[in-house]
Design a protein around this motif. Structure first.
Motif, PDB file in Angstrom:
ATOM      1  N   MET A 293       0.871  -1.162   0.075  1.00  0.00           N
ATOM      2  CA  MET A 293       0.023  -0.022  -0.076  1.00  0.00           C
ATOM      3  C   MET A 293       0.803   1.092  -0.019  1.00  0.00           C
ATOM      4  O   MET A 293       0.535   2.168  -0.569  1.00  0.00           O
ATOM      5  CB  MET A 293      -1.041   0.007   1.326  1.00  0.00           C
ATOM      6  N   GLN A 294       2.231   1.289   0.488  1.00  0.00           N
ATOM      7  CA  GLN A 294       2.996   2.335   0.616  1.00  0.00           C
ATOM      8  C   GLN A 294       3.474   2.842  -0.764  1.00  0.00           C
ATOM      9  O   GLN A 294       3.427   3.843  -1.374  1.00  0.00           O
ATOM     10  CB  GLN A 294       4.167   2.166   1.434  1.00  0.00           C
ATOM     11  N   GLU A 295       3.377   1.713  -1.850  1.00  0.00           N
ATOM     12  CA  GLU A 295       3.886   1.912  -2.828  1.00  0.00           C
ATOM     13  C   GLU A 295       2.716   2.247  -3.950  1.00  0.00           C
ATOM     14  O   GLU A 295       3.046   3.274  -4.455  1.00  0.00           O
ATOM     15  CB  GLU A 295       4.399   0.346  -3.653  1.00  0.00           C
ATOM     16  N   VAL A 296       1.631   1.618  -3.475  1.00  0.00           N
ATOM     17  CA  VAL A 296       0.680   2.328  -4.540  1.00  0.00           C
ATOM     18  C   VAL A 296      -0.255   3.743  -4.122  1.00  0.00           C
ATOM     19  O   VAL A 296      -0.718   4.235  -4.964  1.00  0.00           O
ATOM     20  CB  VAL A 296      -0.828   1.126  -4.595  1.00  0.00           C
ATOM     21  N   LEU A 297       0.036   3.806  -3.023  1.00  0.00           N
ATOM     22  CA  LEU A 297      -0.490   5.202  -2.589  1.00  0.00           C
ATOM     23  C   LEU A 297       0.653   6.190  -2.712  1.00  0.00           C
ATOM     24  O   LEU A 297       0.289   7.278  -2.217  1.00  0.00           O
ATOM     25  CB  LEU A 297      -0.917   5.327  -0.996  1.00  0.00           C
ATOM     26  N   GLN A 298       1.780   5.940  -3.214  1.00  0.00           N
ATOM     27  CA  GLN A 298       2.613   7.041  -3.588  1.00  0.00           C
ATOM     28  C   GLN A 298       2.086   8.125  -4.213  1.00  0.00           C
ATOM     29  O   GLN A 298       1.445   7.841  -5.415  1.00  0.00           O
ATOM     30  CB  GLN A 298       3.816   6.569  -4.289  1.00  0.00           C
ATOM     31  N   ASP A 300       2.799  10.857  -6.288  1.00  0.00           N
ATOM     32  CA  ASP A 300       3.385  11.036  -7.770  1.00  0.00           C
ATOM     33  C   ASP A 300       2.617  10.000  -8.794  1.00  0.00           C
ATOM     34  O   ASP A 300       2.254  10.064  -9.702  1.00  0.00           O
ATOM     35  CB  ASP A 300       4.719  11.091  -7.826  1.00  0.00           C
ATOM     36  N   THR A 301       3.018   8.718  -8.349  1.00  0.00           N
ATOM     37  CA  THR A 301       2.547   7.423  -9.022  1.00  0.00           C
ATOM     38  C   THR A 301       0.995   7.370  -9.265  1.00  0.00           C
ATOM     39  O   THR A 301       0.430   6.953 -10.317  1.00  0.00           O
ATOM     40  CB  THR A 301       3.255   6.230  -8.600  1.00  0.00           C
ATOM     41  N   LEU A 302       0.407   7.572  -8.105  1.00  0.00           N
ATOM     42  CA  LEU A 302      -0.916   7.611  -8.067  1.00  0.00           C
ATOM     43  C   LEU A 302      -1.778   8.597  -9.071  1.00  0.00           C
ATOM     44  O   LEU A 302      -2.642   8.378  -9.868  1.00  0.00           O
ATOM     45  CB  LEU A 302      -1.697   7.894  -6.754  1.00  0.00           C
ATOM     46  N   LEU A 303      -1.004   9.859  -9.211  1.00  0.00           N
ATOM     47  CA  LEU A 303      -1.671  10.858  -9.828  1.00  0.00           C
ATOM     48  C   LEU A 303      -1.368  10.452 -11.412  1.00  0.00           C
ATOM     49  O   LEU A 303      -1.894  10.658 -12.405  1.00  0.00           O
ATOM     50  CB  LEU A 303      -0.974  12.091  -9.869  1.00  0.00           C
ATOM     51  N   MET A 335      -9.775  16.951 -13.156  1.00  0.00           N
ATOM     52  CA  MET A 335     -10.739  17.121 -12.174  1.00  0.00           C
ATOM     53  C   MET A 335     -10.361  15.920 -11.067  1.00  0.00           C
ATOM     54  O   MET A 335     -10.714  16.261  -9.735  1.00  0.00           O
ATOM     55  CB  MET A 335     -12.201  16.874 -12.760  1.00  0.00           C
ATOM     56  N   LEU A 336     -10.174  14.687 -11.612  1.00  0.00           N
ATOM     57  CA  LEU A 336      -9.861  13.399 -10.716  1.00  0.00           C
ATOM     58  C   LEU A 336      -8.534  13.898  -9.835  1.00  0.00           C
ATOM     59  O   LEU A 336      -8.773  13.386  -8.627  1.00  0.00           O
ATOM     60  CB  LEU A 336      -9.753  12.253 -11.560  1.00  0.00           C
ATOM     61  N   GLN A 337      -7.615  14.363 -10.447  1.00  0.00           N
ATOM     62  CA  GLN A 337      -6.284  14.594  -9.465  1.00  0.00           C
ATOM     63  C   GLN A 337      -6.680  15.845  -8.717  1.00  0.00           C
ATOM     64  O   GLN A 337      -6.253  15.506  -7.490  1.00  0.00           O
ATOM     65  CB  GLN A 337      -5.355  14.965 -10.509  1.00  0.00           C
ATOM     66  N   GLU A 338      -7.331  16.689  -8.984  1.00  0.00           N
ATOM     67  CA  GLU A 338      -7.747  17.653  -7.933  1.00  0.00           C
ATOM     68  C   GLU A 338      -8.464  17.189  -6.899  1.00  0.00           C
ATOM     69  O   GLU A 338      -8.131  17.600  -5.556  1.00  0.00           O
ATOM     70  CB  GLU A 338      -8.595  18.980  -8.630  1.00  0.00           C
ATOM     71  N   ALA A 339      -9.376  16.348  -7.124  1.00  0.00           N
ATOM     72  CA  ALA A 339     -10.223  15.729  -5.952  1.00  0.00           C
ATOM     73  C   ALA A 339      -9.255  14.843  -4.846  1.00  0.00           C
ATOM     74  O   ALA A 339      -9.466  14.706  -3.795  1.00  0.00           O
ATOM     75  CB  ALA A 339     -11.142  14.798  -6.297  1.00  0.00           C
ATOM     76  N   LEU A 340      -8.196  14.296  -5.782  1.00  0.00           N
ATOM     77  CA  LEU A 340      -7.463  13.683  -5.006  1.00  0.00           C
ATOM     78  C   LEU A 340      -6.696  14.133  -4.004  1.00  0.00           C
ATOM     79  O   LEU A 340      -6.255  13.986  -2.827  1.00  0.00           O
ATOM     80  CB  LEU A 340      -6.363  12.660  -5.764  1.00  0.00           C
ATOM     81  N   LEU A 341      -6.143  15.623  -4.607  1.00  0.00           N
ATOM     82  CA  LEU A 341      -5.010  16.122  -3.792  1.00  0.00           C
ATOM     83  C   LEU A 341      -5.821  17.137  -2.557  1.00  0.00           C
ATOM     84  O   LEU A 341      -5.240  17.192  -1.673  1.00  0.00           O
ATOM     85  CB  LEU A 341      -4.341  17.172  -4.681  1.00  0.00           C
ATOM     86  N   ARG A 342      -6.825  17.588  -2.919  1.00  0.00           N
ATOM     87  CA  ARG A 342      -7.632  18.449  -1.972  1.00  0.00           C
ATOM     88  C   ARG A 342      -8.510  17.901  -1.227  1.00  0.00           C
ATOM     89  O   ARG A 342      -9.165  18.242  -0.297  1.00  0.00           O
ATOM     90  CB  ARG A 342      -8.199  19.548  -2.895  1.00  0.00           C
ATOM     91  N   GLY A 393      -9.042  -1.107  -9.905  1.00  0.00           N
ATOM     92  CA  GLY A 393      -8.160  -2.166 -10.685  1.00  0.00           C
ATOM     93  C   GLY A 393      -7.001  -1.402 -11.421  1.00  0.00           C
ATOM     94  O   GLY A 393      -6.085  -2.042 -11.642  1.00  0.00           O
ATOM     95  N   TYR A 394      -7.281  -0.177 -11.942  1.00  0.00           N
ATOM     96  CA  TYR A 394      -6.279   0.435 -12.597  1.00  0.00           C
ATOM     97  C   TYR A 394      -5.306   1.317 -11.771  1.00  0.00           C
ATOM     98  O   TYR A 394      -4.291   1.427 -12.124  1.00  0.00           O
ATOM     99  CB  TYR A 394      -7.066   1.749 -13.529  1.00  0.00           C
ATOM    100  N   LEU A 395      -5.938   1.974 -10.693  1.00  0.00           N
ATOM    101  CA  LEU A 395      -5.123   2.802  -9.784  1.00  0.00           C
ATOM    102  C   LEU A 395      -4.309   1.971  -8.990  1.00  0.00           C
ATOM    103  O   LEU A 395      -3.216   2.574  -8.465  1.00  0.00           O
ATOM    104  CB  LEU A 395      -6.135   3.764  -8.984  1.00  0.00           C
TER     105      LEU A 395
END
Length: 406
Positions: A293-298, A300-303, A335-342, A393-395
């Motif tokens: 989970m540390q790897e997949v939640l990084q 930069d790579t998640l964006l 839009m999706l990236q902004e939701a993730l970040l904020r 499954g993609y993220l």
């Protein structure tokens, strides 16, 4: 014949520097997970992992219901095949148990999750939701078909592989000892983590119920980690690690079932070395899942994976969550990236972030909401990221297997 509480001694392995170091690493690395995402963006991950936990815990028992089918069941979309529908209901029962346990712990932080009341309550909640077919078990020796009553301690003797379980009349005394020794405040420092590992095996060894002991033991361990508390635990998944190493899990349980071998193997009835091997395996699985989970939640790579998913949708390579929906516009990425970040973003801000004209931006935002990739608490309120299993499954590569079945 196992008929006394002393027969499940030792209840902890001999303390070693290796086990203490592993336990400390679990605590430190789990806590670090919480800092990788905005708190509001963590919530859909937590909700997704409840579903994934249900999938893997049932898979360990040989029941496979793909996460897509579990998600459909959560929308009351059941298979027309009776066997698949039953498995969907089983997965829903597991998810509801997890949610209920979280509520129990919030309402009663001092709840003794090692107590027989808690264990029977969890078992009852799970089995009372199962279809009739999944509340029956067959005795391998006699061929008799038995009904499993939720929350009821077994009244007959059992054999699990080569291991003969404790006699049924001894269960109340064994569970009293279990509750006393593994209660939350009984251990300090890193020992509660090691005690949770040891308790996982000892509950399986007691085998208090006619069926469902494995799932109750994993629900119990989830509750232990939540109650410790173990910061970050809701962002990783123990059952996934145990299922992916199922053969090793079963072997490790067998090691800890073994009787004491000699004078160098502790002073209890069971093998201290076997219990230590199980605890080491258990903690290594925890660390493996935290590392995943540390790897997949990084961030930069998640964006980047969000961008990759939208590109696949724009190119009509990835299927939409709703059949027949149009491709996504590339600007949906922003839009999706902004939701993730904020964590949560006003609708007007979302449209501005996309760089699209007002009318087109509203259409893209509406599509993301319709597909469940964004959600909102109020009809015109701010939006936040959601993680239906298809996009998950993609993220989160390899979180669950590719689609199986039809």
């Amino acid at each position: 014949m196992y008929d006394k509480p002393s027969h499940m001694e030792p209840l902890l392995p001999v303390a070693t520097a290796e086990l203490a170091d592993l336990a400390r690493e679990v605590v430190a690395r789990s806590a670090a997970l919480g800092g990788q995402l905005h708190p509001l963006s963590q919530q859909p991950v937590v909700e997704l992992l409840r579903l994934i936990n249900s999938y893997y815990s049932n898979l360990i028992e040989g029941h496979s219901t793909h996460p897509f089918d579990i998600e459909r069941a959560m929308r009351q979309d059941y298979s027309t095949d009776p066997a698949r529908r039953d498995l969907q209901l089983e997965s829903l029962a597991h998810i509801r148990c997890q949610q209920a346990i979280e509520t129990w712990l919030q309402n009663d932080p001092a709840l003794n999750v090692a107590g027989a009341d808690f264990l029977c309550r969890a078992h009852r909640l799970f089995y009372d939701q199962l279809p009739d077919e999944l509340r029956r078990v067959r005795d391998d020796e006699t061929g008799e078909v038995l009904e499993v009553v939720g929350g009821e301690l077994r009244r007959r003797e059992i054999r699990v592989g080569r291991n003969i379980g404790p006699v049924a009349t001894a269960l109340p005394a064994l569970l009293d000892r279990f509750a006393s020794f593994y209660r939350r405040d009984a251990h300090h420092g890193v020992m509660p983590i090691i005690a949770a590992a040891a308790a996982h095996h000892r509950l399986m060894w007691i085998h208090p119920f006619l069926d469902g002991n494995g799932r109750v033991a994993r629900l119990f361990t989830d509750a232990c980690f939540q109650q410790l508390p173990l910061p970050g635990y809701d962002l990783w998944n123990l059952s996934r690690g145990l299922a992916r190493r199922r053969d090793d899990y079963m072997a490790a349980l067998t090691w800890a079932d073994a009787p004491r071998r000699n004078d160098y193997d502790g002073r209890g009835n069971l093998s201290s070395e076997g219990l230590a091997r199980f605890c080491r395996f258990f903690l290594e699985v925890c660390l493996d899942q935290i590392a995943y989970m540390q790897e997949v939640l990084q961030l930069d790579t998640l964006l980047e994976r969000i961008h990759g998913y939208v590109q696949l949708r724009a190119a009509k390579i990835a299927p939409p969550p709703k059949p027949g929906n149009p491709p996504l516009k590339p600007e949906a990425t922003f839009m999706l990236q902004e939701a993730l970040l904020r964590g949560e973003v006003g609708r007007g801000d979302m449209i501005r972030v996309s760089g699209l004209a007002e009318r087109t931006g509203r259409m893209v935002l509406s599509q993301l909401l319709d597909e469940g990739l964004l959600v909102a608490s109020m009809p015109k309120g701010p939006v936040r990221l959601a993680l239906p299993t298809l996009i998950a499954g993609y993220l989160f590569p390899d979180l669950y297997p590719a689609q199986i079945g039809g």
